[in-house]
Design a protein around this motif. Structure first.
Motif: not given
Length: 122
Positions: A44-72
């Motif tokens: 199992r590998e990391f894809v991305g993560a999002f801190h609920w405060s909205g102040r931090c968002n990180q993506l794996a290199d394989s996901a950058k430029g293609r994936f995005a994390i958003t919230r409702d």
């Protein structure tokens, strides 16, 4: 904390999918929501993560430029928007949660949802 991932399916190379992770059971303002994936025969590998405060968002290199994390916020739901999908993106995708800042290791997340399968065909 209960997590429910959904939205997986089959797409062709270059297609898009959006996965959802609905969270319940806690107040999530201090939580990190992570996305991981596990391909057949691989760890199992990391894809991305999002801190609920909205102040931090990180993506794996394989996901950058293609994936995005958003919230409702109103729905306590985090989304993994995936574009330009490739066959190597085929995997079971999991959402996970932890208290505190973003980490990229699976052992850092005590709460996990059931996975949702994404299949990308060439």
């Amino acid at each position: 904390v209960q997590l429910q991932a959904s939205g997986g399916g089959s797409v062709q190379t270059g297609g898009s999918l959006t996965l959802s992770c609905a969270a319940s059971g806690r107040t999530f303002s201090m939580y990190t929501m992570g996305w991981f994936r596990q391909a057949p025969g691989k760890e199992r590998e990391f894809v991305g993560a999002f801190h609920w405060s909205g102040r931090c968002n990180q993506l794996a290199d394989s996901a950058k430029g293609r994936f995005a994390i958003t919230r409702d916020n109103g729905k306590n739901t985090v989304y993994l928007e995936m574009n330009s999908l490739q066959p190597e993106d085929t995997a079971v995708y999991y959402c996970a949660a932890r208290e505190g800042s973003i980490v990229t290791i699976t052992s850092g997340y005590p709460w996990w949802g059931k996975g949702t399968l994404v299949t990308v065909s060439s």
